[in-house]
Write a protein that holds these residues in place. Structure first.
Motif, mmCIF file in Angstrom:
data_model
loop_
_atom_site.group_PDB
_atom_site.id
_atom_site.type_symbol
_atom_site.label_atom_id
_atom_site.label_comp_id
_atom_site.label_asym_id
_atom_site.label_seq_id
_atom_site.Cartn_x
_atom_site.Cartn_y
_atom_site.Cartn_z
ATOM 1 N N LEU A 101 1.204 -1.227 -0.164
ATOM 2 C CA LEU A 101 -0.311 -0.381 0.236
ATOM 3 C C LEU A 101 1.362 0.884 -0.242
ATOM 4 O O LEU A 101 0.526 2.839 -0.557
ATOM 5 N N ALA A 102 1.986 1.267 0.616
ATOM 6 C CA ALA A 102 3.308 2.756 0.477
ATOM 7 C C ALA A 102 4.860 1.599 0.426
ATOM 8 O O ALA A 102 4.809 0.274 1.042
ATOM 9 N N PRO A 103 5.374 2.431 -0.054
ATOM 10 C CA PRO A 103 7.172 2.370 0.694
ATOM 11 C C PRO A 103 6.787 1.461 1.768
ATOM 12 O O PRO A 103 6.596 2.714 2.785
ATOM 13 N N ARG A 104 8.523 1.029 2.613
ATOM 14 C CA ARG A 104 8.184 1.352 3.716
ATOM 15 C C ARG A 104 8.893 2.096 4.835
ATOM 16 O O ARG A 104 8.002 1.970 6.158
ATOM 17 N N ASP A 105 9.152 3.174 4.058
ATOM 18 C CA ASP A 105 9.956 4.108 4.982
ATOM 19 C C ASP A 105 8.264 5.194 5.302
ATOM 20 O O ASP A 105 8.251 5.643 6.347
ATOM 21 N N GLU A 106 7.081 4.745 4.456
ATOM 22 C CA GLU A 106 6.044 6.082 3.772
ATOM 23 C C GLU A 106 5.436 5.033 5.224
ATOM 24 O O GLU A 106 4.757 5.966 5.935
ATOM 25 N N TRP A 107 5.379 4.369 5.505
ATOM 26 C CA TRP A 107 4.445 2.796 5.238
ATOM 27 C C TRP A 107 4.616 3.687 7.255
ATOM 28 O O TRP A 107 4.140 3.335 8.181
ATOM 29 N N LYS A 108 6.012 3.487 7.721
ATOM 30 C CA LYS A 108 6.423 3.560 8.979
ATOM 31 C C LYS A 108 6.012 5.046 9.544
ATOM 32 O O LYS A 108 5.100 5.672 10.846
#
Length: 127
Positions: A101-108
């Motif tokens: 749903l989103a890149p890993r850094d954006e998800w965090k």
């Protein structure tokens, strides 16, 4: 476009026939053939898109243009840059996909902001 939705009895009968055929395949050939058969018949019975969110990822089936069989990757655009976000298999008109749903850094960052919002709402609700 036909918007016909089969009855519950019809769908249960379809499941019963598919399970009986899968059991026969399991017994005569192999467990793998039974699982593949059951998975493909369930995939072919989908009439509308269905997606399930599993944390940062979503898994689902949707309808698309008719093709015979195709493997591919799903692309998304984050900040104007196209990146691979998942894996897709097209069989006939049905697309089975797993996507982030989103890149890993954006998800965090998103999860941290959501936790901050929940904490602020709980704190504001205590007054």
């Amino acid at each position: 476009m036909n918007s016909y939705e089969p009855s519950r009895a019809y769908r249960l009968g379809e499941w019963a026939c598919d399970l009986a055929a899968a059991a026969l395949l399991w017994w005569l050939l192999s467990p793998l053939s039974a699982v593949v058969f059951l998975g493909l018949t369930r995939l072919r019975s989908v009439r509308r898109a269905r997606f399930f969110d599993l944390g940062r990822f979503t898994v689902g089936v949707c309808m698309g243009p008719r093709v015979k069989f195709l493997f591919g990757v799903a692309f998304t655009r984050y900040n104007g840059v196209g990146r691979i976000s998942g894996f897709e298999v097209l069989i006939g008109r049905h697309s089975l996909m797993v996507c982030a749903l989103a890149p890993r850094d954006e998800w965090k960052t998103r999860m941290r902001r959501a936790a901050e919002r929940r904490a602020a709402l709980e704190k504001g609700g205590d007054r």
